[in-house]
Design an enzyme around this catalytic site. Structure first.
Site, PDB file in Angstrom:
ATOM      1  N   ASP B  92     -13.384  47.176 -49.481  1.00  0.00           N
ATOM      2  CA  ASP B  92     -14.422  47.956 -48.838  1.00  0.00           C
ATOM      3  C   ASP B  92     -14.562  49.236 -49.649  1.00  0.00           C
ATOM      4  OD1 ASP B  92     -16.303  48.927 -47.165  1.00  0.00           O
ATOM      5  OD2 ASP B  92     -14.997  49.153 -45.424  1.00  0.00           O
ATOM      6  N   SER B  93     -15.791  49.745 -49.713  1.00  0.00           N
ATOM      7  CA  SER B  93     -16.076  50.874 -50.596  1.00  0.00           C
ATOM      8  C   SER B  93     -15.506  52.182 -50.088  1.00  0.00           C
ATOM      9  CB  SER B  93     -17.583  51.036 -50.727  1.00  0.00           C
ATOM     10  OG  SER B  93     -18.143  51.356 -49.458  1.00  0.00           O
ATOM     11  N   GLY B  95     -17.261  53.726 -47.526  1.00  0.00           N
ATOM     12  CA  GLY B  95     -18.357  54.354 -46.790  1.00  0.00           C
ATOM     13  C   GLY B  95     -17.982  54.548 -45.328  1.00  0.00           C
ATOM     14  N   ASP B 265     -13.579  40.310 -41.623  1.00  0.00           N
ATOM     15  CA  ASP B 265     -12.309  41.034 -41.706  1.00  0.00           C
ATOM     16  C   ASP B 265     -12.149  41.814 -40.425  1.00  0.00           C
ATOM     17  OD1 ASP B 265     -14.335  43.247 -42.568  1.00  0.00           O
ATOM     18  OD2 ASP B 265     -12.460  44.303 -42.180  1.00  0.00           O
ATOM     19  N   CYS B 303       2.702  25.550 -31.666  1.00  0.00           N
ATOM     20  CA  CYS B 303       2.299  26.379 -32.811  1.00  0.00           C
ATOM     21  C   CYS B 303       3.326  26.203 -33.926  1.00  0.00           C
ATOM     22  CB  CYS B 303       2.193  27.844 -32.401  1.00  0.00           C
ATOM     23  SG  CYS B 303       1.816  28.953 -33.783  1.00  0.00           S
ATOM     24  N   CYS B 305       3.772  28.192 -36.571  1.00  0.00           N
ATOM     25  CA  CYS B 305       4.104  29.404 -37.331  1.00  0.00           C
ATOM     26  C   CYS B 305       5.609  29.659 -37.287  1.00  0.00           C
ATOM     27  CB  CYS B 305       3.328  30.609 -36.812  1.00  0.00           C
ATOM     28  SG  CYS B 305       4.040  31.417 -35.361  1.00  0.00           S
ATOM     29  N   CYS B 308       6.888  31.030 -33.846  1.00  0.00           N
ATOM     30  CA  CYS B 308       6.970  30.054 -32.757  1.00  0.00           C
ATOM     31  C   CYS B 308       8.007  28.970 -33.037  1.00  0.00           C
ATOM     32  CB  CYS B 308       5.604  29.437 -32.489  1.00  0.00           C
ATOM     33  SG  CYS B 308       4.478  30.599 -31.684  1.00  0.00           S
ATOM     34  N   HIS B 334       2.530  35.511 -36.298  1.00  0.00           N
ATOM     35  CA  HIS B 334       1.894  34.611 -35.329  1.00  0.00           C
ATOM     36  C   HIS B 334       0.389  34.851 -35.252  1.00  0.00           C
ATOM     37  CE1 HIS B 334       1.074  32.130 -31.876  1.00  0.00           C
ATOM     38  NE2 HIS B 334       0.368  33.144 -31.418  1.00  0.00           N
TER      39      HIS B 334
END
Lengths: 378, 378
Positions: B92-93, B95, B265, B303, B305, B308, B334
């Site tokens: 991101d710039s 701004g 994002d 899950c 991950c 988990c 997670h």
């Protein structure tokens, strides 16, 4: 379940290579246990601990008793299962923690009453409840409740506390019910060699499976610590594991291995990491220093840890100064790897019967204190 | 180097499956970029980001410009090398950051003068210097400098800022020197549909390789955000990637993918994690709640991950309440995994031409707001 074998003795020093078998696996000694005070080695996962070569952890029964509580951990299937670490765990009893909060505790023959550092609630621990708590935590090695006096305690005070610790040790042993957990005694006696000897003799007579030396590095001079440890260790049986509590720097670890100690724990590698202090063979460095702002090198050339393999000093300084969690993580990984590599180097030197050559530069405390930054040959 | 192809269009919604090629690798869209504001996705390592399925990150040129500085990162070989992430990065710039510190900045035709939030030092950024800085960072996608007005800005103010943003975009495009970096424009126009349309038309006429919609979710009602995004997207070319900045919740991601956005994002999964808020298909849960103290289940059954697979809610609550760094780590893993799984589920639904069925429950904002906790079918 619990077994300890000295597999090799050094020909020049008192150092020994050993093999410790516990319910949750084996440990080759001399070994360093990272500190998981609250059931986590700060900023690391169990997977990472395995990756840096850790075989056994130390957790703190006092902290876990207060939060989240022994009931909860027992119901979760024990501390190993609760914290996701499947290897051996030793828990400190909490004696040190209780007595380091002096004004919040009152000791009697029966036990110790203290206030929680978390919420001020009142608690009473006895040698028996402390054994019971650790049995319920399901750890591999439990420590007896001991009374730890400050480094500046008088002879009378140290004598009284050491004698009480011995009577408590006998009660703890009698209270034991689990066969799959070993209970270690803790030698006390302040800074007085004859009290240390008496404490060791009392405890050895009770026939524990392992012995710790406690109450050192609690305010006394480092030279005094060394002399007391050297004096005390000779009264501990060669056939049993010897654990020097709360020690220490890399240099100290070498010196105490040379004295015949097998197990160690210390917050130094993890706490220092969070402050930005990193260990290298050439000495310590503080990664927050401006000198590292543009330094493209890893913390240590040739180091195989995740941190050194992927990040420059410049990046580590950036995340430290920016206050990023990643800073604590990467620094901790490096320091723990450094400690494990040091222990491995000592074990390899012992196996090859060249430990004396490895250790020589660190055996004379005076010289070691003079030259604080030293180059390691590992 | 930069190429974007729409590989499949949904037959019922505006959603599309796409393939983005950058200097540092490919990304399948729709994609969610975790936010690495200061050159680290808070509490994670690059290795972990790969493990949860992240393909592209967002970093912030404003923060990196102030600390550690563009010179330093350029000398380190670029942002990828500096932070140890070898995949695509969008910056991101700044701004948004500059203008969110209203009282510290002054805008002119030439650029924007602002004070550092770190040390109060004065800085002047122009569309050209912002392009130059991002080129020196060596990232794959750079954003133009834009003027972002608050959600409650007047028509006149929004019109002036959008027009300035378009003039700045033309200057930014002219200042570009690197062929291996794509520059995206940012549509502004506040909450006014005609200004949004004009902004989009102005920017599309300049022929950027990709377009972002900015200045949304800055204080206006969520319904207004949705309507404005839906209105704006129709003026952006189908052949180019469309990036909706700073969005959003899992429900919002589905709705905006259905509108034809490709890139997203948001700090939500990572920031929420550090506060103890975890995403599940059945809704959010706050792991600090007492209800989880003895809960042996993982955050989410099934899950895959790391969190988990290895830890109970009871343990996660313990480390959260104890203030351990591990809490931020495990929660972040997670949540990022949940977000990546959601994006993957959407891509799979698109590939199988069943996206509409997947997305239907989330398309009506009213209904979605009413039923905050919803069961995901992924």
């Amino acid at each position: 379940m619990f077994r300890f074998t000295v597999t090799q003795k050094d020909s020049c020093t008192q150092a020994r290579l050993g093999h410790l078998t516990t319910t949750h696996g084996a440990v080759t000694t001399p070994a360093f246990m990272p500190v998981a005070t609250q059931g986590t080695v700060k900023a690391t996962t169990p997977r990472e601990l395995r990756e840096v070569g850790v075989e056994m952890l130390l957790a703190n029964a006092y902290h876990l008793y207060l939060r989240p509580g022994v009931d909860l951990i027992e119901q979760a299937g024990g501390l190993q299962r609760f914290m996701g670490w499947d290897g051996p765990i030793l828990t400190d009893s909490g004696g040190y923690q209780v007595f380091s909060l002096k004004d919040l505790c009152r000791v009697s023959e029966e036990g110790v009453r203290f206030r929680s550092h978390l919420d001020g609630s009142s608690h009473f621990l006895t040698p028996e409840t402390v054994v019971r708590n650790q049995e319920r935590l399901g750890v591999d090695i439990a420590m007896v409740l001991d009374e730890c006096v400050p480094g500046l305690a008088s002879y009378a005070e140290a004598a009284r506390a050491a004698a009480l610790t011995s009577r408590w040790a006998a009660r703890a042993l009698a209270a034991k019910t689990r066969e799959d957990q070993a209970l270690f005694a803790i030698v006390q006696g302040g800074v007085f060699p004859d009290l240390r000897e008496q404490s060791a003799r009392d405890l050895v007579a009770l026939e524990f499976p392992g012995y710790a030396v406690g109450g050192l590095s609690v305010g006394e001079d480092a030279q005094v610590t060394y002399q007391l440890a050297a004096h005390t260790v000779q009264f501990l049986p060669h056939s049993h594991p010897r654990y020097l509590m709360g020690v220490g720097t890399p240099e100290q670890l070498v010196r105490y291995v040379a004295l015949g100690f097998d197990l160690f724990d210390c917050v130094l590698p993890t706490r220092n990491a969070r402050n930005g202090t990193l260990f290298t063979r050439a000495g310590k460095l503080n990664i927050r220093r401006a000198a590292y702002a543009t330094d493209p090198r890893p913390v240590e050339d040739g180091c195989a840890c995740y941190t050194c393999q992927h990040f420059s000093r410049a990046y580590l300084r950036h995340v430290a100064v920016a206050g990023e969690i990643l800073s604590a993580r990467l620094n901790t990984l490096h320091n723990l790897y450094f400690y494990q590599q040091l222990m491995r180097a000592m074990r390899e030197a012992l196996a090859a019967d060249r430990f004396a050559a490895f250790a020589r530069p660190f055996l004379a405390p005076h010289e070691a204190q003079r030259k604080e930054e030293r180059v390691w040959q590992m």
